[in-house]
Write a protein that holds these residues in place. Structure first.
Motif, PDB file in Angstrom:
ATOM      1  N   MET A 122       0.803  -1.250  -0.019  1.00 13.14           N
ATOM      2  CA  MET A 122      -0.078   0.035  -0.162  1.00 13.14           C
ATOM      3  C   MET A 122       0.756   1.110   0.149  1.00 13.14           C
ATOM      4  SD  MET A 122      -1.449   0.063   4.062  1.00 13.14           S
ATOM      5  CE  MET A 122      -0.383   0.117   5.381  1.00 13.14           C
ATOM      6  N   GLY A 123       2.119   1.319   0.304  1.00  6.73           N
ATOM      7  CA  GLY A 123       2.896   2.294   0.533  1.00  6.73           C
ATOM      8  C   GLY A 123       4.103   2.341  -0.684  1.00  6.73           C
ATOM      9  N   ILE A 124       3.696   1.702  -1.564  1.00  4.84           N
ATOM     10  CA  ILE A 124       4.683   1.307  -2.899  1.00  4.84           C
ATOM     11  C   ILE A 124       4.878   2.870  -3.308  1.00  4.84           C
ATOM     12  CG2 ILE A 124       2.859   0.926  -4.431  1.00  4.84           C
ATOM     13  CD1 ILE A 124       4.883  -0.878  -5.840  1.00  4.84           C
ATOM     14  N   ILE A 125       4.172   3.819  -3.575  1.00  5.84           N
ATOM     15  CA  ILE A 125       4.505   5.017  -3.825  1.00  5.84           C
ATOM     16  C   ILE A 125       4.194   6.061  -2.807  1.00  5.84           C
ATOM     17  CG2 ILE A 125       4.033   6.781  -5.646  1.00  5.84           C
ATOM     18  CD1 ILE A 125       3.504   4.605  -7.953  1.00  5.84           C
ATOM     19  N   LEU A 136      -4.267  -1.775  -9.445  1.00  3.76           N
ATOM     20  CA  LEU A 136      -5.310  -0.712  -8.981  1.00  3.76           C
ATOM     21  C   LEU A 136      -4.754  -0.102  -7.836  1.00  3.76           C
ATOM     22  CD1 LEU A 136      -8.166   0.551  -9.218  1.00  3.76           C
ATOM     23  CD2 LEU A 136      -9.030  -1.571  -7.642  1.00  3.76           C
ATOM     24  N   LEU A 137      -4.066  -0.800  -7.041  1.00  2.00           N
ATOM     25  CA  LEU A 137      -3.520  -0.409  -5.488  1.00  2.00           C
ATOM     26  C   LEU A 137      -2.290   0.746  -6.118  1.00  2.00           C
ATOM     27  CD1 LEU A 137      -2.791  -0.450  -2.716  1.00  2.00           C
ATOM     28  CD2 LEU A 137      -1.245  -2.516  -3.160  1.00  2.00           C
ATOM     29  N   LEU A 138      -1.521   0.341  -7.083  1.00  2.00           N
ATOM     30  CA  LEU A 138      -0.366   1.160  -7.843  1.00  2.00           C
ATOM     31  C   LEU A 138      -1.023   2.568  -8.121  1.00  2.00           C
ATOM     32  CD1 LEU A 138       2.649   1.030  -8.539  1.00  2.00           C
ATOM     33  CD2 LEU A 138       1.649   0.880 -10.815  1.00  2.00           C
ATOM     34  N   PHE A 139      -2.196   2.495  -8.724  1.00  2.00           N
ATOM     35  CA  PHE A 139      -2.947   3.617  -9.060  1.00  2.00           C
ATOM     36  C   PHE A 139      -3.314   4.547  -8.133  1.00  2.00           C
ATOM     37  CE2 PHE A 139      -6.959   5.530  -9.999  1.00  2.00           C
ATOM     38  CZ  PHE A 139      -6.780   6.447 -11.110  1.00  2.00           C
ATOM     39  N   PHE A 140      -3.990   4.056  -7.043  1.00  2.00           N
ATOM     40  CA  PHE A 140      -4.410   4.847  -6.108  1.00  2.00           C
ATOM     41  C   PHE A 140      -3.130   5.191  -4.960  1.00  2.00           C
ATOM     42  CE2 PHE A 140      -8.494   2.524  -6.408  1.00  2.00           C
ATOM     43  CZ  PHE A 140      -9.178   3.690  -6.485  1.00  2.00           C
ATOM     44  N   SER A 141      -1.997   4.593  -5.011  1.00  2.00           N
ATOM     45  CA  SER A 141      -0.799   5.022  -4.147  1.00  2.00           C
ATOM     46  C   SER A 141      -0.186   6.134  -4.871  1.00  2.00           C
ATOM     47  CB  SER A 141       0.035   3.496  -4.298  1.00  2.00           C
ATOM     48  OG  SER A 141       1.205   4.005  -3.076  1.00  2.00           O
ATOM     49  N   SER A 142      -0.277   6.006  -6.277  1.00  2.00           N
ATOM     50  CA  SER A 142       0.215   7.324  -6.898  1.00  2.00           C
ATOM     51  C   SER A 142      -0.331   8.551  -6.801  1.00  2.00           C
ATOM     52  CB  SER A 142       0.533   7.057  -8.341  1.00  2.00           C
ATOM     53  OG  SER A 142      -0.839   7.038  -9.080  1.00  2.00           O
ATOM     54  N   LEU A 143      -1.727   8.506  -6.279  1.00  2.00           N
ATOM     55  CA  LEU A 143      -2.513   9.677  -6.190  1.00  2.00           C
ATOM     56  C   LEU A 143      -2.480  10.266  -4.597  1.00  2.00           C
ATOM     57  CD1 LEU A 143      -5.760   8.682  -8.252  1.00  2.00           C
ATOM     58  CD2 LEU A 143      -3.816   9.908  -8.930  1.00  2.00           C
ATOM     59  N   VAL A 144      -2.257   9.690  -3.699  1.00  2.00           N
ATOM     60  CA  VAL A 144      -2.292  10.095  -2.326  1.00  2.00           C
ATOM     61  C   VAL A 144      -0.958   9.607  -1.607  1.00  2.00           C
ATOM     62  CG1 VAL A 144      -4.842   9.718  -2.339  1.00  2.00           C
ATOM     63  CG2 VAL A 144      -3.116   7.756  -1.431  1.00  2.00           C
ATOM     64  N   LYS A 145      -0.883  10.665  -0.473  1.00  2.00           N
ATOM     65  CA  LYS A 145       0.418  10.316   0.268  1.00  2.00           C
ATOM     66  C   LYS A 145       0.107   9.438   1.274  1.00  2.00           C
ATOM     67  CE  LYS A 145       2.697  14.724  -0.884  1.00  2.00           C
ATOM     68  NZ  LYS A 145       3.225  16.147  -0.287  1.00  2.00           N
ATOM     69  N   ALA A 146      -1.008   9.341   1.686  1.00  2.00           N
ATOM     70  CA  ALA A 146      -1.480   8.410   2.977  1.00  2.00           C
ATOM     71  C   ALA A 146      -1.487   6.918   2.630  1.00  2.00           C
ATOM     72  CB  ALA A 146      -2.776   8.913   3.650  1.00  2.00           C
ATOM     73  N   SER A 147      -0.849   6.245   2.927  1.00  2.00           N
ATOM     74  CA  SER A 147      -0.748   4.600   2.276  1.00  2.00           C
ATOM     75  C   SER A 147      -2.109   4.001   2.808  1.00  2.00           C
ATOM     76  CB  SER A 147       0.357   3.754   3.113  1.00  2.00           C
ATOM     77  OG  SER A 147       1.546   4.456   2.697  1.00  2.00           O
ATOM     78  N   GLY A 148      -2.635   4.468   3.945  1.00  2.00           N
ATOM     79  CA  GLY A 148      -3.984   3.751   4.371  1.00  2.00           C
ATOM     80  C   GLY A 148      -5.035   4.092   3.543  1.00  2.00           C
ATOM     81  N   ALA A 160      -4.748   4.638   0.246  1.00  2.00           N
ATOM     82  CA  ALA A 160      -4.596   3.826  -0.939  1.00  2.00           C
ATOM     83  C   ALA A 160      -5.100   2.220  -0.773  1.00  2.00           C
ATOM     84  CB  ALA A 160      -3.195   3.824  -1.372  1.00  2.00           C
ATOM     85  N   ALA A 161      -4.832   1.878   0.444  1.00  2.00           N
ATOM     86  CA  ALA A 161      -5.375   0.498   0.795  1.00  2.00           C
ATOM     87  C   ALA A 161      -6.860   0.365   0.938  1.00  2.00           C
ATOM     88  CB  ALA A 161      -4.389   0.133   2.226  1.00  2.00           C
ATOM     89  N   PHE A 162      -7.350   1.417   1.528  1.00  2.00           N
ATOM     90  CA  PHE A 162      -8.767   1.524   1.738  1.00  2.00           C
ATOM     91  C   PHE A 162      -9.507   1.694   0.331  1.00  2.00           C
ATOM     92  CE2 PHE A 162     -12.720   4.049   2.447  1.00  2.00           C
ATOM     93  CZ  PHE A 162     -13.334   3.196   3.159  1.00  2.00           C
TER      94      PHE A 162
END
Length: 258
Positions: free
Chosen positions: A89-92, A170-182, A184-186
């Protein structure tokens, strides 16, 4: 291409240092072993618990090999997806928050190379863990129950592997948009759950939805073969993944510049 390869090796080395190459395959192998062993020894487990009326007999019909393999895939669908999301979830977003991304994204490193190297490295680990888990389940299913033919097994492996690829993209996509890993996971879990719920409620209208992939595995294992609907679903899932991969570097660059 050389830069992307160097970054990918860096990601693989970092995963090794974080012991992801140890604990993630072990977790998937344990998931793969749990279902066939539990299904086979369930009557013995219940008898060992005791507290049964005198003369009571537990008669549980043994499940078929196909049912056990589907139970394994269901285990992957619940716990396996959760492991993947929590593990990456914190990949990016994690590197954006810590400032590592800004340090890496200097010339000649491109945003495409940065994103795609992370995607390829994470998928390599996920597919390795997933294949080991499925092979361990297949081995014990063939050992304790009836054999599952290799073509049906490997087709099932490829079908559900595409769903895991979709989840990781999908996780990579969301992780690139936000700074909060949580977040992106949610977001990833929410989208996958909502998509599965809607597809389950409208199976005829959404028969090509990526979340329908696991439902086609039953057809493959029952001997119905690879249907045209499954082909369209696989193609659509690949196209969605490619679309997300194309727009992710652009959106990520836009976020970084602003």
């Amino acid at each position: 291409m050389n830069i992307a390869w160097v970054l990918m090796k860096k990601e693989l080395l970092e995963s090794a240092r974080n012991f992801k190459w140890v604990w993630m395959p072990i977790v998937f192998i344990l998931f793969g072993l749990t279902e066939p062993l539990t299904a086979y020894y369930l009557p013995d487990i219940l008898n060992s618990l005791g507290d049964l009326p005198e003369g009571a007999v537990i008669d549980i019909p043994p499940p078929s090999s196909e049912e056990v393999l589907m139970s394994t895939i269901s285990q992957f669908n619940m716990l396996g997806v959760l492991v993947i999301v929590l593990g990456f979830m914190g990949i990016i977003s994690g590197e954006r928050k810590s400032g590592t991304a800004s340090m890496v994204l200097v010339k000649p490193v491109s945003y495409n190379a940065y994103i795609y190297s992370k995607w390829a490295a994470s998928l390599l680990l996920i597919w390795t863990s997933y294949i080991l888990g499925m092979l361990s389940s297949w081995y014990y299913i063939n050992l304790l129950f009836e054999n599952i033919a290799p073509p049906a097994f490997f087709q099932s492996l490829a079908i559900y592997g595409m769903w895991l690829t979709f989840i990781m993209t999908l996780l990579l996509f969301f992780s690139s948009l936000v700074k909060a890993s949580g977040i992106a996971a949610f977001s990833t879990i929410t989208v996958s759950v909502v998509l599965s719920f809607i597809s389950g409620a409208l199976p005829d209208r959404l028969k090509w939805s990526p979340s329908q992939l696991s439902s086609y595995i039953t057809e493959v294992l029952s001997g119905q073969g690879w249907s045209s609907n499954l082909t369209f679903t696989m193609v659509l899932t690949i196209m969605i993944c490619l679309f997300m991969l194309v727009i992710t570097p652009y959106l990520f660059k836009k976020k970084e510049l602003t």
